[in-house]
Design an enzyme around this catalytic site. Structure first.
Site, PDB file in Angstrom:
ATOM      1  N   GLY A   1      31.182  43.811  40.911  1.00 16.23           N
ATOM      2  CA  GLY A   1      31.382  43.205  39.599  1.00 16.23           C
ATOM      3  C   GLY A   1      31.949  41.807  39.652  1.00 16.23           C
TER       4      GLY A   1
ATOM      5  N   GLY B   1      32.372  42.899  45.160  1.00 12.28           N
ATOM      6  CA  GLY B   1      31.061  43.313  45.609  1.00 12.28           C
ATOM      7  C   GLY B   1      30.168  43.813  44.489  1.00 12.28           C
TER       8      GLY B   1
ATOM      9  N   VAL C   1      34.660  39.271  37.297  1.00 14.20           N
ATOM     10  CA  VAL C   1      35.684  39.246  36.253  1.00 14.20           C
ATOM     11  C   VAL C   1      35.773  37.832  35.700  1.00 14.20           C
ATOM     12  CG1 VAL C   1      38.119  39.619  35.707  1.00 14.20           C
ATOM     13  CG2 VAL C   1      36.982  41.105  37.370  1.00 14.20           C
TER      14      VAL C   1
ATOM     15  N   ASP D   1      41.662  51.069  47.728  1.00 15.37           N
ATOM     16  CA  ASP D   1      41.534  49.641  48.029  1.00 15.37           C
ATOM     17  C   ASP D   1      42.846  48.925  47.718  1.00 15.37           C
ATOM     18  OD1 ASP D   1      40.214  47.330  48.882  1.00 15.37           O
ATOM     19  OD2 ASP D   1      39.509  46.844  46.869  1.00 15.37           O
TER      20      ASP D   1
END
Length: 182
Positions: free
Chosen positions: A11, A9, A13, A135
């Site tokens: 960032g 949401g 990668v 999370d």
């Protein structure tokens, strides 16, 4: 940047090349649409700082934190060549009955429980440092190619106020509902 790897949401990668130590790293950048929002930027920096303060063999290490010329933050961490448990876990072999191999089942169960204990130890360590994951799910656990079990702390970490906790830069206001409700 070598290639995109994953997106969340806040960032994105990518796999990048560390030119000083020729190795692939995971480079996490704040998404452009969140770059100018001070709350989002603070959350992103807190994630990097809290994760970087955790030194445990089962927690993905952060190698460095920086900013681009336009001020957008990013951080580099270990790139794990492996699989997530949902994809990397092979089903337990049948136990008793025709075609069942009781010893194989016990060995597979022992390996699975060992990985679960690794995750529990990593989370216990994070909690002892005052960091709450918030999370934890199979997608944030990686099974390395050579038997490593690694927990990715990024996403929505927060501090619990424990004595050994790194000093928080920003502390989220805890409200019921999904993170988008903040």
């Amino acid at each position: 940047m070598l290639r995109p790897h994953a997106e969340g949401g806040l960032g994105r990668v990518s796999v990048a090349l560390d030119e000083e130590l020729p190795r692939e790293v995971a480079l996490k950048e704040i998404k452009e649409r969140h770059a100018d929002d001070l709350g989002s930027r603070a959350r992103f920096l807190l994630e990097a700082q809290l994760t970087g303060a955790l030194e445990h063999p089962c927690i993905v290490p952060v190698y460095g934190l920086g900013t681009y010329a336009d001020g957008r933050p990013y951080y580099a961490m270990r790139f794990i060549k492996g699989e997530q448990p949902a994809r990397g876990h092979r089903p337990l072999p049948p136990g008793d009955g025709p075609g069942g191999a009781r010893g194989e089942r016990r060995l597979a169960l022992r390996e699975l429980l060992g990985r679960f204990i690794d995750v529990c130890n990593a989370i216990e360590y994070a909690h002892s440092r005052g960091v709450l994951h918030r999370d934890l799910k199979p997608g944030n656990v990686m099974l390395g190619k050579y038997g490593e079990t690694l927990v990715v702390i990024g996403g929505w970490p927060s501090t619990s106020g424990a004595r050994n906790a790194p000093p928080p830069v920003w502390r989220p206001r805890l409200t019921p509902g999904p993170p988008a409700a903040w």
